[in-house]
Design a protein around this motif. Structure first.
Motif, mmCIF file in Angstrom:
data_model
loop_
_atom_site.group_PDB
_atom_site.id
_atom_site.type_symbol
_atom_site.label_atom_id
_atom_site.label_comp_id
_atom_site.label_asym_id
_atom_site.label_seq_id
_atom_site.Cartn_x
_atom_site.Cartn_y
_atom_site.Cartn_z
ATOM 1 N N SER A 144 53.566 50.251 34.897
ATOM 2 C CA SER A 144 53.507 48.954 35.584
ATOM 3 C C SER A 144 54.257 48.996 36.903
ATOM 4 C CB SER A 144 54.102 47.860 34.689
ATOM 5 O OG SER A 144 53.378 47.728 33.490
ATOM 6 N N ASN A 145 55.466 49.569 36.891
ATOM 7 C CA ASN A 145 56.259 49.667 38.125
ATOM 8 C C ASN A 145 55.571 50.530 39.170
ATOM 9 O OD1 ASN A 145 58.173 48.207 36.710
ATOM 10 N ND2 ASN A 145 59.887 49.406 37.440
ATOM 11 N N CYS A 146 54.786 51.493 38.711
ATOM 12 C CA CYS A 146 54.058 52.385 39.628
ATOM 13 C C CYS A 146 52.684 51.819 39.979
ATOM 14 C CB CYS A 146 53.932 53.772 39.020
ATOM 15 S SG CYS A 146 55.522 54.629 38.864
ATOM 16 N N LYS A 147 52.451 50.539 39.681
ATOM 17 C CA LYS A 147 51.212 49.830 40.018
ATOM 18 C C LYS A 147 49.987 50.390 39.291
ATOM 19 C CE LYS A 147 53.724 47.527 42.936
ATOM 20 N NZ LYS A 147 54.251 46.223 42.523
ATOM 21 N N GLU A 148 50.209 51.066 38.188
ATOM 22 C CA GLU A 148 49.115 51.595 37.370
ATOM 23 C C GLU A 148 48.994 50.751 36.104
ATOM 24 O OE1 GLU A 148 47.029 53.983 38.050
ATOM 25 O OE2 GLU A 148 47.928 54.933 39.814
#
Length: 676
Positions: free
Chosen positions: A249-253
């Motif tokens: 989530s933090n890596c926008k995935e």
């Protein structure tokens, strides 16, 4: 005959033990005590077992009375009693028992060290640690963990380097400690050293490393760690799954995060919350609230973190209705007095336009912290209740809660929004003498705004020039905005020049100066500004307003007729136009910022985005209900006057949030007192 008696006694003792153990496992303490009291001579092991369970269930008095009755205490019973005191929060009794112990082992010392660290008394824990006759690896680990937990990560790292022998817990504590103290890159570097040292990581280690990868946004390493986790079969653990979801989530995935969620066989509240928070973090607020709804349907009870993310998504969608719906879940679970849930609920209500409910929530919170007070002070400030904010500040001081820089920013902002010049000056002087906090850039920005909005433009300019730190573009922009309010071109041009020096492509500065020229009828200068904007590639942000209705956002730009209900909206606005004339309204053409004839100017004003949004709400909602409109730019003076009249004509409360504050229009009056 004697052997039979011994056998019967032994069998009865075994039966008692079994029954006692069964009651304790099922938390039936009173039944367990009845059985315990029937045992003729309970041994030290049984007594210690009872003491430990009493303490775990916060019945310290019962535990201590039993401990006092024990004829034969061994070192394990002493250690259990001390640990029980600490679990129940009685550090004083724990220390007294520790000092009275006839003999101590490394567990006794480590238990006390842990106790002091738990209460944040690091210096005493440190003294005890170095006074220990012997230290095992668990004692070293306890001290390292305690240092990191109490924000003394550098000391923890030095102690880690001194350790004569490290195990996987030592490495994991240090990796997690560095990450939790904002040193995620160092944490990952240490993980690399651990792998090079031959120490085998556990699932807890991988969970810490994945969290560090999430915070450092190190996608490549995180994917590698995910591969290791799969090979070692750790992927089914709840902390690993939650950490993987957070990492992706933090890596926008977020799709990969959802994939991990789907592949997790045994889901719990932590895993559901990780997915919900992931969607919230990626501004997929509708998906986040669907996850919340699914979680409830599946029978998982939300925790504090779940509610925080859910209310944040309600704010993101500006959906007051959904926020109220989730508030009912909070009440059903009996969490309305919880400080963390209450804080997020307050912010949701404030930012969705309902400050009265925010105040009601504030009153229900049992143990208010600094965030609670700040949230309600800032909320009151945004809604123009400056006096409320100051009264709350006085109550905060009386409650012995220390203010921080956010508190003072909120208070100064409240003075600005409410036009309280003298109170703002006094407060600014108070902050400058309040030693725990130094004046920051945001405090100067608020004071410039207070002075500027009150027409003290030269004084505001002088304050900027005499600041101990360099002004940023936002401060000069604040002064420029005040010049627009008071039609002062001389100061405005200087403020605009300073803004362009710091931020050459600042569209807001071009627009404000251009609008100021337009209001003064200096159309040549307006044209010059527009040409310059084109040359430097600056595009003016179009004004838009929107209404959220039944979870759907209906957005409008000035003159827009593309909405399916446009015909009804225009019809309603035209009807209102006739009513407005009966109330003596005449369009203020200073706010029609184009060089066109008067009739065109009047039409442009009539279909400003906020009026279209209000027209939509009037034809789409029930009579008497509150209308809430959000706007990306500052509301113009003509629209502000018109909405006051509409609130009276329609008999509705109309809440408009522009880019700096909330306006509450009721019966022809605005909460801002025509000062914004």
């Amino acid at each position: 005959m004697g052997d039979n008696v011994k056998y019967c006694t032994k069998a009865m003792s075994h039966s008692y033990r079994t029954l006692l153990s069964n009651h304790l496992k099922n938390q039936r303490l009173d039944q367990a005590r009845v059985i315990f009291d029937e045992i003729p001579s309970p041994d030290v092991h049984l007594c210690t077992m009872m003491i430990a369970v009493y303490a775990k269930n916060d019945r310290l008095t019962d535990a201590f009375m039993l401990f006092e009755r024990m004829a034969d205490r061994d070192i394990i019973s002493w250690n259990s009693m001390i640990k029980g005191c600490l679990e129940c929060g009685d550090l004083t009794l724990a220390r007294r028992l520790f000092d009275e112990m006839p003999e101590r082992n490394v567990v006794s010392w480590t238990t006390m060290v842990n106790g002091y660290l738990k209460f944040g008394i690091v210096d005493v824990a440190e003294t005890l640690f170095w006074n220990m006759p012997a230290r095992d690896v668990a004692a070293w680990n306890a001290m390292i963990y305690g240092y990191c937990r109490n924000g003394r990560v550098e000391k923890g790292l030095k102690l880690f380097e001194k350790m004569p022998c490290r195990n996987v817990i030592s490495w994991t504590s240090m990796i997690g400690g560095l990450d939790q103290n904002g040193m995620s890159e160092k944490s990952l570097f240490l993980f690399g050293k651990m792998m090079g040292s031959g120490v085998e990581p556990t699932s807890s280690t991988f969970a810490c490393v994945l969290t560090a990868c999430a915070n450092a946004i190190d996608f490549n390493l995180g994917v590698q760690v995910h591969g290791h986790v799969l090979k070692l079969g750790y992927c089914f653990g709840e902390f690993i799954s939650a950490s993987l979801i957070t990492f992706y989530s933090n890596c926008k995935e977020v799709k990969k995060a959802h994939q991990v969620f789907n592949e997790t066989l045994s889901k719990n509240v932590v895993i559901w919350t990780a997915l919900l928070t992931g969607y919230d973090l990626n501004c997929k607020h509708g998906d986040a609230l669907r996850v919340f709804s699914d979680m409830i349907k599946m029978g998982f009870l939300p925790n504090q973190s779940t509610f925080t993310s859910a209310f944040n998504s309600c704010r993101g969608l500006e959906s007051l209705d959904k926020g109220k719906e989730i508030h009912t879940v909070v009440i059903k679970l009996g969490l309305e007095a919880d400080v963390f849930v209450g804080n997020s609920l307050m912010v949701m209500y404030s930012e969705c336009g309902n400050v009265n409910d925010a105040v009601a929530v504030f009153k229900t919170i049992n143990e208010k912290n600094t965030v609670s007070w700040n949230s309600i002070i800032v909320g009151c400030s945004q809604h123009g209740h400056g006096i409320w904010a100051l009264i709350l500040f006085n109550k905060m001081i009386r409650a012995c809660v220390d203010p921080d820089e956010i508190t003072f920013t909120g208070l100064l902002s409240a003075c600005s929004h409410s036009g309280m010049l003298q109170k703002g000056r006094c407060l600014f002087e108070y902050i400058s003498q309040y030693k725990p906090i130094a004046l920051k850039l945001q405090h100067y920005a608020c004071m410039v705004d207070i002075l500027g909005r009150n027409g003290k433009l030269e004084e505001a300019e002088e304050l900027i020039k005499n600041m101990p730190m360099k002004a940023n573009s936002m401060i000069w922009l604040s002064l420029l905005s005040s010049c627009r309010m008071h039609s002062n071109l001389e100061v405005a041009e200087r403020a605009a020049t300073s803004t362009f020096d710091l931020e050459p492509y600042c569209s807001a500065a071009y627009v404000l100066l251009s609008n100021l020229y337009a209001s003064a009828g200096r159309w040549t200068d307006v044209s010059r500004m527009r040409v310059k904007m084109k040359q430097v590639g600056v595009v003016k942000q179009p004004g838009s307003s929107w209404v959220v209705l039944k979870g759907m956002r209906h957005e409008f730009i000035s003159g827009d007729r593309s909405h399916p209900l446009s015909e009804k909206i225009i019809e309603k606005l035209d009807w209102l136009g006739e009513k407005l004339k009966q109330f003596g309204y005449f369009p203020d053409q200073r706010f029609a910022l184009h060089d066109v004839d008067d009739e065109q100017k009047e039409e442009m004003l009539s279909y400003h985005s906020e009026r279209l949004a209000i027209g939509f709400a009037l034809v789409s909602t029930v009579e008497g209900s509150t209308i809430t409109v959000m706007k990306n730019l500052r509301i113009c003076g003509d629209c502000h006057f018109v909405i006051k009249l509409i609130s009276k004509i329609a008999g509705r409360e109309i809440v408009v949030r522009d880019n700096s504050r909330f306006h509450h229009f009721r019966n022809g009056i605005c909460s801002c007192g025509d000062y914004w």
